[in-house]
Design a protein around this motif. Structure first.
Motif, short mmCIF file in Angstrom:
data_model
loop_
_atom_site.label_atom_id
_atom_site.label_comp_id
_atom_site.label_asym_id
_atom_site.label_seq_id
_atom_site.Cartn_x
_atom_site.Cartn_y
_atom_site.Cartn_z
N ASP A 20 0.80 -1.18 0.09
CA ASP A 20 -0.07 0.02 0.03
C ASP A 20 0.88 1.16 -0.17
O ASP A 20 1.96 1.34 0.38
N LEU A 22 0.28 5.81 0.29
CA LEU A 22 -0.47 6.93 0.66
C LEU A 22 0.29 8.25 -0.15
O LEU A 22 1.30 8.46 0.29
N LYS A 26 -4.45 9.91 -4.07
CA LYS A 26 -5.57 9.24 -2.88
C LYS A 26 -6.11 10.56 -2.33
O LYS A 26 -7.31 10.78 -1.98
N LEU A 56 -9.36 2.46 -5.35
CA LEU A 56 -8.52 3.46 -4.45
C LEU A 56 -9.12 3.67 -3.08
O LEU A 56 -8.36 3.77 -2.20
N LEU A 60 -7.70 2.66 0.24
CA LEU A 60 -7.73 3.56 1.51
C LEU A 60 -8.30 3.26 2.81
O LEU A 60 -7.82 3.01 4.05
#
Length: 133
Positions: A20, A22, A26, A56, A60
């Motif tokens: 993953d 970030l 996002k 997406l 998250l």
């Protein structure tokens, strides 16, 4: 210099091993969901399919112990999506981290800008390569 070029800017991405991440995409999606109340509309604003936007959002929501987005079913407009209080805090903290990073390396960015080539062909070549990828 006669032509205007975009300022240099750091791009913050946080890896959550093993797979993953970030980053700004996002976070922008969350901001657009907040603005539009819709995963579909947010995806369209980013020129992506509903499926990609939904994937997406799903990523998250799986990355953290609390969801960033909650779907709302039914209603006159057929439902929608809501950025949760956790999602709002995630947006706020990410944007603060970006600003802290920019300030922390501001002197280095200024130096890079001072030695940056005025030859636009380098950026044209990089853009062409990234579009093929």
């Amino acid at each position: 210099m006669s032509e205007s070029r975009p300022d240099l800017r750091p791009v913050l991405r946080i890896d959550f091993p093993p797979v993953d991440r970030l980053g700004r995409g996002k976070i922008l999606l969350l901001e657009l969901i907040r603005e539009t109340g819709s995963i579909s509309a947010a995806g369209r604003a980013m020129d992506m399919s509903y499926r990609r936007a939904w994937l997406l959002v799903d990523a998250l929501n799986r990355m953290f112990s609390e969801p960033s987005v909650e779907s709302q079913r039914g209603g006159k407009q057929g439902g929608g999506a809501l950025v949760t209080p956790f999602g709002e805090e995630l947006i706020r903290r990410y944007r603060e981290m970006e600003e802290k990073a920019r300030l922390a390396i501001g002197e280095d960015l200024a130096w890079l800008e001072s030695v940056r080539s005025s030859d636009t062909r380098a950026s044209d070549t990089a853009e062409a390569v990234s579009q093929k990828a």
